[in-house]
Motif scaffolding. Structure first.
Motif, PDB file in Angstrom:
ATOM      1  N   VAL A  43      12.560 -45.797  24.003  1.00  0.00           N
ATOM      2  CA  VAL A  43      11.397 -46.004  23.128  1.00  0.00           C
ATOM      3  C   VAL A  43      10.583 -47.206  23.609  1.00  0.00           C
ATOM      4  O   VAL A  43       9.341 -47.176  23.590  1.00  0.00           O
ATOM      5  CB  VAL A  43      11.858 -46.194  21.673  1.00  0.00           C
ATOM      6  CG1 VAL A  43      10.661 -46.509  20.770  1.00  0.00           C
ATOM      7  CG2 VAL A  43      12.565 -44.957  21.170  1.00  0.00           C
ATOM      8  N   ALA A  44      11.260 -48.270  24.056  1.00  0.00           N
ATOM      9  CA  ALA A  44      10.544 -49.465  24.506  1.00  0.00           C
ATOM     10  C   ALA A  44       9.730 -49.185  25.762  1.00  0.00           C
ATOM     11  O   ALA A  44       8.567 -49.613  25.868  1.00  0.00           O
ATOM     12  CB  ALA A  44      11.528 -50.611  24.752  1.00  0.00           C
ATOM     13  N   THR A  45      10.312 -48.469  26.733  1.00  0.00           N
ATOM     14  CA  THR A  45       9.573 -48.179  27.970  1.00  0.00           C
ATOM     15  C   THR A  45       8.369 -47.291  27.691  1.00  0.00           C
ATOM     16  O   THR A  45       7.290 -47.484  28.266  1.00  0.00           O
ATOM     17  CB  THR A  45      10.490 -47.517  28.998  1.00  0.00           C
ATOM     18  OG1 THR A  45      11.145 -46.380  28.401  1.00  0.00           O
ATOM     19  CG2 THR A  45      11.534 -48.489  29.501  1.00  0.00           C
ATOM     20  N   LYS A  46       8.541 -46.313  26.820  1.00  0.00           N
ATOM     21  CA  LYS A  46       7.420 -45.438  26.479  1.00  0.00           C
ATOM     22  C   LYS A  46       6.361 -46.170  25.659  1.00  0.00           C
ATOM     23  O   LYS A  46       5.153 -45.997  25.875  1.00  0.00           O
ATOM     24  CB  LYS A  46       7.928 -44.222  25.701  1.00  0.00           C
ATOM     25  CG  LYS A  46       8.791 -43.259  26.502  1.00  0.00           C
ATOM     26  CD  LYS A  46       7.972 -42.538  27.541  1.00  0.00           C
ATOM     27  CE  LYS A  46       8.800 -41.505  28.276  1.00  0.00           C
ATOM     28  NZ  LYS A  46       8.017 -40.798  29.312  1.00  0.00           N
ATOM     29  N   PRO A  69      -7.970 -41.297  19.143  1.00  0.00           N
ATOM     30  CA  PRO A  69      -7.621 -41.358  20.571  1.00  0.00           C
ATOM     31  C   PRO A  69      -8.696 -40.841  21.515  1.00  0.00           C
ATOM     32  O   PRO A  69      -8.739 -41.238  22.678  1.00  0.00           O
ATOM     33  CB  PRO A  69      -6.361 -40.483  20.657  1.00  0.00           C
ATOM     34  CG  PRO A  69      -5.811 -40.463  19.267  1.00  0.00           C
ATOM     35  CD  PRO A  69      -6.996 -40.525  18.374  1.00  0.00           C
ATOM     36  N   GLY A  70      -9.573 -39.975  21.045  1.00  0.00           N
ATOM     37  CA  GLY A  70     -10.570 -39.392  21.932  1.00  0.00           C
ATOM     38  C   GLY A  70     -11.839 -40.207  22.082  1.00  0.00           C
ATOM     39  O   GLY A  70     -12.756 -39.793  22.797  1.00  0.00           O
ATOM     40  N   ASN A 267       1.628 -32.527  19.850  1.00  0.00           N
ATOM     41  CA  ASN A 267       0.322 -32.059  20.321  1.00  0.00           C
ATOM     42  C   ASN A 267      -0.220 -32.896  21.475  1.00  0.00           C
ATOM     43  O   ASN A 267      -1.407 -32.813  21.785  1.00  0.00           O
ATOM     44  CB  ASN A 267      -0.688 -32.099  19.158  1.00  0.00           C
ATOM     45  CG  ASN A 267      -0.259 -31.226  17.994  1.00  0.00           C
ATOM     46  OD1 ASN A 267       0.230 -30.114  18.200  1.00  0.00           O
ATOM     47  ND2 ASN A 267      -0.445 -31.710  16.780  1.00  0.00           N
ATOM     48  N   THR A 268       0.625 -33.704  22.094  1.00  0.00           N
ATOM     49  CA  THR A 268       0.197 -34.535  23.214  1.00  0.00           C
ATOM     50  C   THR A 268       1.075 -34.252  24.436  1.00  0.00           C
ATOM     51  O   THR A 268       2.198 -33.752  24.304  1.00  0.00           O
ATOM     52  CB  THR A 268       0.288 -36.037  22.868  1.00  0.00           C
ATOM     53  OG1 THR A 268       1.630 -36.355  22.482  1.00  0.00           O
ATOM     54  CG2 THR A 268      -0.665 -36.382  21.733  1.00  0.00           C
ATOM     55  N   SER A 272       0.715 -39.120  28.838  1.00  0.00           N
ATOM     56  CA  SER A 272      -0.710 -39.343  28.628  1.00  0.00           C
ATOM     57  C   SER A 272      -0.920 -40.565  27.742  1.00  0.00           C
ATOM     58  O   SER A 272       0.008 -41.076  27.112  1.00  0.00           O
ATOM     59  CB  SER A 272      -1.352 -38.120  27.978  1.00  0.00           C
ATOM     60  OG  SER A 272      -0.804 -37.880  26.689  1.00  0.00           O
ATOM     61  N   LEU A 273      -2.163 -41.030  27.690  1.00  0.00           N
ATOM     62  CA  LEU A 273      -2.473 -42.204  26.882  1.00  0.00           C
ATOM     63  C   LEU A 273      -2.200 -41.945  25.412  1.00  0.00           C
ATOM     64  O   LEU A 273      -1.640 -42.798  24.707  1.00  0.00           O
ATOM     65  CB  LEU A 273      -3.943 -42.593  27.087  1.00  0.00           C
ATOM     66  CG  LEU A 273      -4.481 -43.743  26.226  1.00  0.00           C
ATOM     67  CD1 LEU A 273      -3.674 -45.013  26.451  1.00  0.00           C
ATOM     68  CD2 LEU A 273      -5.956 -43.988  26.523  1.00  0.00           C
TER      69      LEU A 273
END
Length: 306
Positions: A43-46, A69-70, A267-268, A272-273
């Protein structure tokens, strides 16, 4: 004689069994520690990738009021403002704990001090049954009963902080009640006998002696209930409205960290960012859960030193 000496020098079967048991226990403990470390590391790395790889400003992430986000702002930073979700999570958690605590203490006192016989036969089984009800059932009840009641009473859509508070209050009440009852049971009986022998009434004994002696355990129960409320996802998502906006009042639609996570994580695209930003929310949630656990341990340690 040599045969007896050899038998005495050999390791007994009981010693072999003890070593095997110790090895199994140590292996299980090591596995649990590794799993916890792996979860925190993943979780920390992500979550930190949002700030180190995507170069999102950390303070803007925590204090921003817009979650879109967009869209990017004038400086080219994406609009990842987690403040509405953080405020919503804390607001619902604190309100649910404030409402649940008096009910939990009153129920626990009735079960242990006033009517222990009926409490053990009726109230305790009902409380244990409520603990085992799945959160989705609480969510459906909130959606079918609480939301229309709030809408008809206070206006608006019915979705919001108030509905989430009511649902979480019902969810954490059995947990806080059970732990509070255990805290009251742990108070030595001679405390009560000494108080009554000095001329105190039963209510004075309960208020001045029993509750004060059980205060660390009661605080632990409240913080534990808050930890569960803070991490609850499905039931809150069904009644809070899921609008990433700062709550204007108790009946306006809002969102929590868990509701945004459950809605958006599927949904991501991984890496990705948008996905990294959701993992950052998960990291905030994990850190807060760790803080709750540390507070529980601190309260328990102070209670043990008293």
């Amino acid at each position: 004689m040599d045969k007896i000496k050899t038998q005495l020098q050999q390791t007994s079967q009981a010693t072999h069994s003890e070593r095997r048991g110790r090895l199994i226990s140590l292996s299980a403990l090591s596995l649990i520690v590794l799993v916890v470390i792996a979860i925190f590391w993943f979780v920390a790395t992500k979550g930190l990738a949002t700030f180190f790889e995507n170069h999102v400003d950390f303070w803007s992430f925590l204090s921003g009021k817009t979650w879109d986000p967009g869209v990017k702002n004038a400086s080219g930073q994406p609009l990842f403002g987690a403040l509405p979700m953080i405020v919503g999570s804390f607001l619902i958690t604190v309100l649910a704990a404030l409402v649940a605590t008096p009910f939990a203490i009153g129920t626990a006192v009735f079960m242990n001090e006033i009517e222990p016989r009926h409490g053990a036969k009726i109230i305790q089984p009902v409380t244990e049954l409520l603990v085992g009800i799945p959160s989705v059932v609480y969510g459906f009840i909130g959606l079918s009963v609480v939301v229309p009641l709030v809408r008809n009473t206070f206006g608006g859509s019915g979705f919001g902080i108030l509905s989430g508070t009511v649902v979480l209050f019902i969810m954490i009440l059995p947990t806080v009640t059970s732990m509070t009852a255990d805290a009251l049971k742990s108070v030595p009986r001679y405390y009560r006998e000494a108080s009554l022998a000095l001329g105190a009434t039963r209510w004075q004994t309960i208020y001045k002696v029993v509750l004060r002696a059980a205060t660390p355990g009661i605080l632990t129960a409240v913080v534990f209930g808050m930890a569960r409320a803070f991490g609850e996802a499905l039931a809150v998502q069904m009644v809070v409205g899921n609008a990433a906006l700062l709550p204007q009042n108790l009946v306006s639609p809002s969102s929590t960290l868990t509701s945004v996570l459950t809605q958006g994580i599927g949904n991501t695209v991984m890496g990705s960012l948008q996905n990294n930003a959701l993992w950052s929310l998960a990291l905030v949630l994990l850190v807060m859960s760790l803080v709750f656990n540390l507070v529980i341990r601190l309260i328990g340690r102070k209670g043990a030193l008293r």
